[in-house]
Design an enzyme around this catalytic site. Structure first.
Site, PDB file in Angstrom:
ATOM      1  CB  SER A 157      -0.887   0.010   1.250  1.00 51.49           C
ATOM      2  OG  SER A 157      -0.072   0.209   2.399  1.00 51.49           O
ATOM      3  CG  ASP A 181      -3.919  -2.796  -1.533  1.00 50.43           C
ATOM      4  OD1 ASP A 181      -4.858  -2.995  -2.333  1.00 50.43           O
ATOM      5  OD2 ASP A 181      -4.040  -2.883  -0.293  1.00 50.43           O
ATOM      6  CG  ASP A 218      -9.404   3.034  -4.741  1.00 44.70           C
ATOM      7  OD1 ASP A 218     -10.459   3.352  -5.339  1.00 44.70           O
ATOM      8  OD2 ASP A 218      -9.352   2.762  -3.528  1.00 44.70           O
ATOM      9  CD  GLU A 248     -12.369   0.055  -4.623  1.00 43.18           C
ATOM     10  OE1 GLU A 248     -11.231  -0.373  -4.359  1.00 43.18           O
ATOM     11  OE2 GLU A 248     -13.134   0.497  -3.764  1.00 43.18           O
ATOM     12  CG  HIS A 270     -10.024  -4.385  -2.392  1.00 43.47           C
ATOM     13  ND1 HIS A 270      -8.920  -3.614  -2.115  1.00 43.47           N
ATOM     14  CD2 HIS A 270      -9.942  -4.709  -3.709  1.00 43.47           C
ATOM     15  CE1 HIS A 270      -8.202  -3.482  -3.220  1.00 43.47           C
ATOM     16  NE2 HIS A 270      -8.799  -4.134  -4.208  1.00 43.47           N
ATOM     17  CG  ASN A 296      -7.069  -7.284  -2.031  1.00 46.55           C
ATOM     18  OD1 ASN A 296      -6.712  -8.066  -2.898  1.00 46.55           O
ATOM     19  ND2 ASN A 296      -7.074  -5.975  -2.204  1.00 46.55           N
ATOM     20  CB  ILE A 297      -5.786 -11.509   3.289  1.00 42.01           C
ATOM     21  CG1 ILE A 297      -6.989 -12.298   2.765  1.00 42.01           C
ATOM     22  CG2 ILE A 297      -5.551 -11.803   4.777  1.00 42.01           C
ATOM     23  CD1 ILE A 297      -6.716 -13.745   2.498  1.00 42.01           C
ATOM     24  CG  ASP A 298      -3.209  -5.331   5.639  1.00 38.48           C
ATOM     25  OD1 ASP A 298      -2.411  -5.938   6.372  1.00 38.48           O
ATOM     26  OD2 ASP A 298      -3.113  -4.107   5.441  1.00 38.48           O
TER      27      ASP A 298
HETATM   28  P1  13P Z   1      -8.862  -6.497   5.044  1.00 31.35           P
HETATM   29  O1  13P Z   1      -8.850  -5.260   5.896  1.00 31.35           O
HETATM   30  O2  13P Z   1     -10.187  -7.185   5.140  1.00 31.35           O
HETATM   31  O3  13P Z   1      -7.731  -7.411   5.313  1.00 31.35           O
HETATM   32  O4  13P Z   1      -8.741  -6.015   3.502  1.00 31.35           O
HETATM   33  C1  13P Z   1      -7.479  -5.711   2.972  1.00 31.35           C
HETATM   34  C2  13P Z   1      -7.579  -5.065   1.625  1.00 31.35           C
HETATM   35  O5  13P Z   1      -8.615  -5.034   0.979  1.00 31.35           O
HETATM   36  C3  13P Z   1      -6.351  -4.469   1.093  1.00 31.35           C
HETATM   37  O6  13P Z   1      -6.580  -3.810  -0.108  1.00 31.35           O
HETATM   38  O1  G3H Z   2      -6.764  -1.529   2.080  1.00 26.58           O
HETATM   39  C1  G3H Z   2      -5.984  -1.243   2.973  1.00 26.58           C
HETATM   40  C2  G3H Z   2      -4.918  -2.191   3.372  1.00 26.58           C
HETATM   41  O2  G3H Z   2      -5.290  -2.889   4.532  1.00 26.58           O
HETATM   42  C3  G3H Z   2      -3.628  -1.449   3.569  1.00 26.58           C
HETATM   43  O3  G3H Z   2      -3.652  -0.731   4.748  1.00 26.58           O
HETATM   44  O4  G3H Z   2      -2.985   1.522   3.968  1.00 26.58           O
HETATM   45  O5  G3H Z   2      -2.830   0.908   6.400  1.00 26.58           O
HETATM   46  O6  G3H Z   2      -1.242  -0.084   4.727  1.00 26.58           O
HETATM   47  P1  G3H Z   2      -2.616   0.482   4.964  1.00 26.58           P
HETATM   48 ZN    ZN Z   3      -8.457  -2.846  -0.262  1.00 29.33          ZN
END
Ligand code: 13P
Ligand code: G3H
Ligand code: ZN
Length: 309
Positions: free
Chosen positions: A50, A82, A104, A134, A211, A254-256
């Site tokens: 990101s 991202d 985005d 998006e 996402h 997407n997984i964060d």
């Molecule tokens: P989560 O917050 O559900 O992990 O989504 C992450 C994401 O969409 C990053 O672009």
């Molecule tokens: O979509 C968001 C992702 O979880 C990235 O988060 O912008 O805090 O790195 P961030």
């Molecule tokens: Zn996202």
């Protein structure tokens, strides 16, 4: 093995009705945990960065770490930006070696989003890079910007077709009820599958992206809370709901948040059980292992993409 784009990955995922995991990375331990999991599972992999991650770790450190991961693992990996929010950040990542970028433009009007996305697509394609765009707006927190549930808008299926045709984007992130962060649903979780099915039928053979797709695994939330954290009421997208999305053309998930929770739960537990430890390797090693185990679980049970290489 050099970086790959998502073209081939998505074609195989679409045909096989599974999704490729796109995991957000910010440092070495996160990258190693994810890559080790994908290697053991022989799964296709997208590592995504990101704007906040680039600011935190610097572009050069992240690309060099991913370069090391490619050499060390021999896996085909796509490196993706991202939520790029303007042309400049996309250009900088394209020029700086990424194989995929997301523009985005979801906060703009339909026409402005098309114009911006088209500009990025032209530059990216001229440099062999693919583009995710998006349409529709997710609720939740992204880079400290909070979109409230009332400002979120689901993707309009007819607009999605026009958007893809006019921009030439390679994949499309859609809004069907998921959101970023650890608080996705107040009551019962629900996704608009009818909308997803309609979009997918109108865009045959076209990869869609979901996402905000963390499950917010209850065991990690419980562990965080048990060892001194305070994350009340956290709730994500149940695993069976994500698995179902793969049947409707969703090729990238997407997984964060789940990575953040796995790492934090492990570190919290370690400090409570080992109050004398102060060597970062003592708590980052189990944290990296926690990420690896969580990602393996996702690959097998949520993405259905083990042994797809
Ligand atoms: P989560 O917050 O559900 O992990 O989504 C992450 C994401 O969409 C990053 O672009
Ligand atoms: O979509 C968001 C992702 O979880 C990235 O988060 O912008 O805090 O790195 P961030
Ligand atoms: Zn996202």
């Amino acid at each position: 093995m050099p970086l790959v784009t998502t073209k081939e990955m998505f074609k195989k995922a679409y045909d096989g009705q599974y999704a490729v995991g796109a995991f957000n990375v910010n440092n070495m331990e996160i990258i190693q945990g994810i890559v080790d999991a994908a290697k053991e599972e022989q799964a296709p992999l997208i590592l995504q960065v990101s704007a906040g991650a680039r600011k935190y770790a610097k572009h050069i450190y992240l690309t060099k770490l991913v370069e090391a991961a490619l050499e060390d693992s021999g896996l085909p990996i796509a490196l993706h930006l991202d939520h790029g929010d303007d042309f400049e950040i996309c250009k900088s990542c394209i020029d700086g070696g990424f194989s995929s970028v997301m523009i985005d433009g979801s906060k703009y009007s339909f026409e402005e989003n098309i114009a911006l996305t088209k500009k990025v697509v032209e530059y990216a394609h001229a440099h062999g890079v693919v583009v995710e765009a998006e349409l529709g707006k997710l609720a939740g927190v992204e880079d400290a910007v909070k979109v409230s549930a009332k400002d979120a808008t689901y993707t309009d299926p007819d607009e999605a077709v026009e958007f893809v045709e006019r921009t030439g984007c390679d994949s499309l992130a859609i809004a069907i009820g998921t959101s970023h962060g650890a608080y996705k649903f107040k009551g019962e979780p629900s996704l608009d599958y009818a909308r997803l099915e309609k979009i997918s039928n109108l865009l045959p053979n076209y990869p869609l992206v979901l996402h905000g797709a963390s499950t917010v695994l209850p065991e990690f939330v419980a562990k965080c809370n048990q060892f001194g954290g305070h994350i009340p009421g956290a709730q994500g997208v149940p695993e069976d709901m994500l698995l179902r999305a793969g049947k409707f053309g969703v090729c990238k998930i997407n997984i964060d948040t789940d990575l953040r929770l796995a790492m934090t739960a492990s570190i919290r537990e370690h400090f409570v059980n080992n109050p004398s430890d102060f060597d970062p390797r003592q708590y980052l090693k189990p944290a990296r292992e926690a990420i690896k185990n969580m990602v393996k679980h996702k690959i097998k049970n949520v993405l259905n993409c083990s042994n797809r290489l």
